[in-house]
Design an enzyme around this catalytic site. Structure first.
Site, short mmCIF file in Angstrom:
data_model
loop_
_atom_site.label_atom_id
_atom_site.label_comp_id
_atom_site.label_asym_id
_atom_site.label_seq_id
_atom_site.Cartn_x
_atom_site.Cartn_y
_atom_site.Cartn_z
N HIS A 126 26.48 12.04 -59.91
CA HIS A 126 25.14 11.72 -60.43
C HIS A 126 24.97 12.50 -61.74
CE1 HIS A 126 20.69 11.94 -60.54
NE2 HIS A 126 20.69 10.93 -59.68
N ASP A 203 27.00 18.84 -54.02
CA ASP A 203 25.74 18.14 -54.23
C ASP A 203 25.44 17.38 -52.94
OD1 ASP A 203 23.79 16.27 -54.75
OD2 ASP A 203 24.63 15.61 -56.66
N GLN A 206 22.42 13.38 -51.10
CA GLN A 206 22.44 12.17 -50.26
C GLN A 206 22.91 12.46 -48.84
OE1 GLN A 206 21.05 9.45 -50.95
NE2 GLN A 206 20.77 9.64 -53.15
N LYS A 229 14.21 13.60 -50.38
CA LYS A 229 15.06 12.55 -49.82
C LYS A 229 15.23 12.70 -48.32
CE LYS A 229 17.80 12.32 -54.10
NZ LYS A 229 17.42 11.09 -54.77
N CYS A 367 21.70 6.53 -62.28
CA CYS A 367 22.12 7.84 -62.84
C CYS A 367 23.62 8.05 -62.64
CB CYS A 367 21.32 8.99 -62.25
SG CYS A 367 19.57 8.87 -62.55
C1 LIG Z 1 23.91 12.40 -55.46
C2 LIG Z 1 22.65 12.85 -56.14
N1 LIG Z 1 22.64 14.01 -56.80
C3 LIG Z 1 21.54 14.47 -57.40
C4 LIG Z 1 20.35 13.77 -57.39
C5 LIG Z 1 19.17 14.32 -58.09
O1 LIG Z 1 18.16 14.65 -57.22
P1 LIG Z 1 16.72 15.12 -57.75
O2 LIG Z 1 16.28 14.08 -58.74
O3 LIG Z 1 15.88 15.16 -56.53
O4 LIG Z 1 16.90 16.45 -58.39
C6 LIG Z 1 20.32 12.54 -56.73
C7 LIG Z 1 19.08 11.73 -56.74
O5 LIG Z 1 19.09 10.54 -56.68
C8 LIG Z 1 21.48 12.07 -56.09
O6 LIG Z 1 21.50 10.89 -55.45
#
Ligand SMILES: Cc1ncc(COP(=O)(O)O)c(C=O)c1O
Length: 409
Positions: A126, A203, A206, A229, A367
């Site tokens: 992401h 990370d 998800q 989430k 993203c």
């Molecule tokens: C795999 C992953 N990493 C990071 C993020 C970023 O999360 P946040 O916008 O809550 O900081 C997301 C959000 O969609 C994600 O799916």
């Protein structure tokens, strides 16, 4: 509790928003990878906090401040238990995954990375696990290196031994891909990185609300996730950091709450986690996250994962039957989402068409621009599930998509 013994329709009743209608149709909410809906237990915890305990934490010598502090620090202990952390001092509250990763990039990376060092990432990250490292690399002269993604959406793990050279100081990768649904073998990736002398950052945006996470079993050094989430409010997230590493890291933001003493010219700082939490934190958010964890643990993550992966597998199978359909990601085990492309329809048009029928999907690059480019796609449509979704909703999605094919061709 086994999956079968859970009364899923009753669980669904815990989410008031799921009774909404959208454009005159019952809402089908399949945008859970972007953010989940919130159960009454979390909404009540927020309301209860603001109605009975609201005060600033760590500073007031009065009853409400003690209650707010106890609730905030209690939430930190709750998160530590949820992840299997050795101590609540390893849990830093942030705004979310993005802020957690930026904290590591700035505080750890700013101190320890030098020109010529390498940060290893993967092609499926992401933007929030890519751009902070790009900024850091620009500042320090460090370089980025990537584990490739194969056509089937899995990582080219056979490359890992060649990529993990002594220059690699950190390997940062996602647990579950937000576009492909791939579940990466975290423990194995951490083991290989450790053997090569690199730290690891997972990370878990998800995965934290879907899969059991046991830090000793995963063996990572940092882990980041977002509350929103996994049934908690927006604006609260977590960075787990191994105690020995957090101790070596300087503050990243300065202000109140994170200091021991301040003189006009210089200051001394608290230990982790408070060293990394400058200013008034998101107290209500942390309490909401604690309530969300209580709620999720009452259902149980094994049951949630079994339910969600069954939905995702069924959706992938049903989608593949549609004409001109390309389903992305691994055929076997996948996280709670399916990305797909339909020949006849641009993802944005398809998402708008779905919305007109009460179906919330996500269309776009998610993203993940480099990943989309790699697959030669402008974007995809994504259906992402949570434990309150049903097979009947997937059947309805398939009906709507069939109607879209007719409409656009
Ligand atoms: C795999 C992953 N990493 C990071 C993020 C970023 O999360 P946040 O916008 O809550 O900081 C997301 C959000 O969609 C994600 O799916």
């Amino acid at each position: 509790m086994s999956r079968a013994s859970i009364d899923w329709p009753a669980v669904r009743q815990d989410f008031p928003i799921l009774s909404e209608e959208v454009h005159g149709q019952p809402l089908i909410y399949f945008d859970n990878a972007a953010t989940s809906q919130k159960p009454r237990a979390v909404l009540d915890a927020l309301r209860n906090y603001y109605e009975h305990d609201n005060a600033n934490v760590h500073r007031g010598l009065h009853e409400l401040s003690s209650r707010a502090t106890e609730a905030y620090e209690g939430a930190r202990r709750r998160v530590a238990g949820y992840l299997g952390a050795a101590s609540a001092d390893e849990i830093i509250f942030t705004r979310g995954t993005t802020e957690s990763i930026n904290l590591v990039a700035q505080a750890w990376g700013g101190k320890f990375l030098r020109a010529g060092d390498v940060i290893l990432l993967t092609e499926m990250e992401h933007h929030s696990n890519l751009v902070p490292w790009q900024l850091l690399a620009e500042r320090t002269g460090a370089r980025l290196r990537f584990v490739a993604v194969r056509e089937d959406g899995t990582l080219a793990l056979d490359q890992l031994p060649q990529l993990l050279t002594p220059e690699v100081k950190l390997f940062a990768f996602t647990h579950v891909s937000n576009s492909l649904g791939t579940i990466n073998p975290v423990a194995e990736l951490c083991r290989q990185a450790r053997a090569a002398g690199a730290l690891t950052l997972v990370d878990a945006a998800q995965s934290a609300g879907h899969l059991s996470i046991d830090l000793p079993e995963l063996g990572c050094d940092f882990l980041a996730f977002s509350g929103h989430k996994m049934c908690a409010p927006t604006g609260i997230g977590v960075l787990y950091g191994r105690a020995e590493i957090l101790e070596t890291m300087p503050p990243w933001q300065g202000g109140g709450e994170m200091i021991v003493s301040v003189a006009l010219e210089r200051s001394t700082f608290k230990k982790a986690p408070h060293r990394f939490e400058a200013g008034t934190p998101n107290i209500a958010g942390a309490i909401g996250l604690g309530a969300a964890i209580d709620y999720l643990e009452r259902i149980g993550r094994p049951a949630i994962f079994a339910h969600d992966s069954q939905l995702a597998a069924y959706a992938a199978e049903q989608l593949a039957e549609l004409p001109g359909m390309r389903v992305l990601g691994p055929r076997s085990e996948r996280g709670a989402l399916v990305g797909f492309v339909m020949e006849a329809v641009h993802p944005h048009d398809l998402t708008t068409f779905a919305d007109q029928n009460g179906l919330a999907l996500r269309g776009g690059h998610h993203c993940n621009q480099p990943l989309m480019r790699k697959f030669g796609l402008p974007g995809t449509t994504r259906a992402s599930f949570y434990f309150y979704n049903t097979m009947a909703e997937i059947d309805r999605m398939i009906e709507i998509l069939r109607a879209a094919v007719r409409f656009f061709s």
